[in-house]
Design a protein around this motif. Structure first.
Motif, mmCIF file in Angstrom:
data_model
loop_
_atom_site.group_PDB
_atom_site.id
_atom_site.type_symbol
_atom_site.label_atom_id
_atom_site.label_comp_id
_atom_site.label_asym_id
_atom_site.label_seq_id
_atom_site.Cartn_x
_atom_site.Cartn_y
_atom_site.Cartn_z
ATOM 1 N N ARG A 87 26.121 -6.740 -71.408
ATOM 2 C CA ARG A 87 26.982 -7.489 -72.022
ATOM 3 C C ARG A 87 28.205 -6.009 -72.477
ATOM 4 N N PHE A 130 16.559 -17.428 -66.415
ATOM 5 C CA PHE A 130 17.946 -18.275 -66.236
ATOM 6 C C PHE A 130 18.274 -19.143 -67.384
ATOM 7 N N PHE A 188 22.952 -12.044 -66.068
ATOM 8 C CA PHE A 188 21.755 -12.998 -65.461
ATOM 9 C C PHE A 188 20.552 -11.614 -64.513
ATOM 10 N N THR A 189 21.390 -11.199 -63.507
ATOM 11 C CA THR A 189 21.070 -10.306 -62.487
ATOM 12 C C THR A 189 20.439 -9.045 -63.231
ATOM 13 N N CYS A 232 24.048 -0.553 -64.129
ATOM 14 C CA CYS A 232 25.128 -0.361 -65.176
ATOM 15 C C CYS A 232 25.900 1.064 -65.021
ATOM 16 N N LYS A 250 28.523 -3.499 -70.975
ATOM 17 C CA LYS A 250 29.298 -3.233 -69.822
ATOM 18 C C LYS A 250 30.307 -4.193 -69.320
ATOM 19 N N ARG A 251 30.317 -5.409 -70.272
ATOM 20 C CA ARG A 251 31.404 -6.334 -70.075
ATOM 21 C C ARG A 251 31.187 -7.224 -68.626
ATOM 22 N N MET A 252 30.031 -7.281 -68.210
ATOM 23 C CA MET A 252 29.623 -8.151 -67.171
ATOM 24 C C MET A 252 29.893 -9.539 -67.305
ATOM 25 N N ASP A 253 30.170 -10.487 -66.367
ATOM 26 C CA ASP A 253 30.144 -11.916 -66.421
ATOM 27 C C ASP A 253 28.779 -12.246 -66.472
ATOM 28 N N TRP A 254 28.421 -13.622 -66.413
ATOM 29 C CA TRP A 254 27.216 -14.336 -66.573
ATOM 30 C C TRP A 254 26.623 -13.966 -65.463
ATOM 31 N N VAL A 255 27.032 -13.955 -64.180
ATOM 32 C CA VAL A 255 26.250 -13.567 -62.859
ATOM 33 C C VAL A 255 25.326 -11.822 -63.447
ATOM 34 N N GLY A 256 26.441 -11.187 -63.766
ATOM 35 C CA GLY A 256 25.975 -9.719 -64.065
ATOM 36 C C GLY A 256 24.639 -9.758 -64.914
ATOM 37 N N PHE A 314 17.431 -9.955 -65.056
ATOM 38 C CA PHE A 314 16.529 -10.148 -63.841
ATOM 39 C C PHE A 314 15.651 -8.920 -63.494
ATOM 40 N N ILE A 315 16.674 -7.839 -63.229
ATOM 41 C CA ILE A 315 16.049 -6.670 -62.594
ATOM 42 C C ILE A 315 15.504 -5.807 -63.662
#
Lengths: 202, 202, 202
Positions: free
Chosen positions: B25, B71, B35-36, B141, B27-33, B39-40
């Motif tokens: 967040r 998820f 979650f990924t 990131c 890094k201003r990622m969207d939802w997919v980012g 996850f990682i």
């Protein structure tokens, strides 16, 4: 049928490779860098899937002609990249990339199912196959991966397409129909997302 | 006992996932980012360990509920991240992360021993399991991994805890005592390192 | 013979580790970072090869003494890195690195052949073994990998050396002659590339 799938697959590989080629050139890499980044963009997702599923031979080992084609393509493409960019407009690249995304994702899901993975994992393997080539490409180019930045739907299209394929599979449609439904819906969603600038909410 | 271990493990997974969520967040990622990266951060270390040890099914394939929980959690957490940060203060996150670090590291060492690895390699596998989720999170990131920057002891705590577990194992303490000794010592060392600002010499 | 190969291998490992050590210190990492980056620079390429070929035990698990030597070396080297840099001049490092590049690349090709890979894939596995330690080192240090930037020939030397080894193999020279021819030609090419500043065209 198989020949058609092979052709589609080659289009996908080449589209992904082109994205790597262009990105590597933008970073002023030399020929080795361009080839490696193109290679990773094209085969990275499938390789990661094969490692996670413990599948051997790897995708690009089984089809040795793919890395060879890519090798020759890079040899030819690098000196004439500027001219290539006139033929390969952004629109052509987007379409080819959307085909690759659909094909690799749905294909990855289908391989995970064959390997007996649970259903949610199958979808994740599909999305990983579809997007991780691009993720690794961006990591090597020292960028935050494009798919994770707030841009037009990408992984989400693959995610939807994989579920549609699985739905077809569970209602026992013929396998080829399920595959095509998944690939096409990913493709169409992605094209619509670009066309109408669909993004995930912040 | 097993239910207790499972609960501790879930706490560890969620703590690591939270670190990914917050970083993504930022890094201003969207939802997919988001979650990924979550996850990682949560499963990256264990996945790398499983790849290196050639263990299948993977940790998060065997426990399909973990990625599903993650998820759903991401779906819920992203819109209310600001409120979440009020409950999950830095202190809560540090404690949960220290539990995760202890559990994953000692667990990784124990799995490497079962796989017949030599003793120094067992410790390394443990530390890799404990820290590589965070390393991969930071690489995605586009940061130099936090554990490698001169900050309060982190990998060192895991390293010590893994040796303590192995010592218990070799003097033939009951397995569960050795495991708990390793986990607890990692946890306590880490909390002390934060509390008293222990760092490695330059 | 085997003792000689082992000695050469150790020189290669140490040279690659030194490159990681120096890079990590330049990024002001602490001891954990320095050891991890040195470890990845030394063993990353071979580990990736072993994962792709599904070879177990891994290279550094089979030779447990390598990570232990590296561990002790890092303990000793970090406090006296400045003095070390007076002995390990750039020239010494370049030579040792060129030996490592030749050895790892040709060795990787030979292992891929034993695993029954097709010929172009064998060469790629060799080059991956030789260069990916450095690539992963640079990714962790948040740099665009050195081998991909326009600098003196590096991967290209390994590529040529692997083909020379394969040529020797196919005309049925004794294995040891083919191996040495491949390693030496990589080494000499690399030294010439540094000496005469050979680069790939833009």
């Amino acid at each position: 049928m198989s020949a058609m799938l092979h052709t589609i697959e080659l289009i996908g590989v080449l589209a992904f490779a082109c994205s790597g080629l262009i990105e590597a050139r933008r970073k002023r890499m030399d020929w080795v860098g361009v080839f490696t980044v193109a290679f990773i963009a094209a085969f990275g997702g499938g390789t990661l899937r094969d490692l996670l599923l413990d599948r051997r031979p790897l995708f690009w080992v089984e089809n040795q002609e793919y890395p060879i084609i890519l090798f020759i393509l890079t040899l030819i493409a690098v000196p004439m990249l500027r001219r290539l960019r006139q033929i390969m407009t952004d629109k052509v690249l987007d379409w080819a990339d959307a085909i690759g995304l659909g094909l690799f994702s749905v294909n990855g899901t289908s391989m995970a199912m064959e390997a007996g993975m649970p259903v949610f994992v199958c979808v994740m393997m599909g999305v990983i196959t579809g997007i991780f080539g691009g993720v690794l490409r961006d990591i090597i180019c020292n960028e935050i991966p494009m798919v994770f930045r707030r841009s037009q739907l990408y992984a989400t299209c693959a995610f939807a397409g994989c579920w549609i394929y699985l739905a077809g599979h569970y209602v026992e449609l013929p396998e080829v129909v399920s595959l095509l439904a998944g690939i096409l819906s990913t493709f169409i969603l992605r094209i619509l997302a670009i066309r109408f600038d669909w993004k995930l909410p912040a």
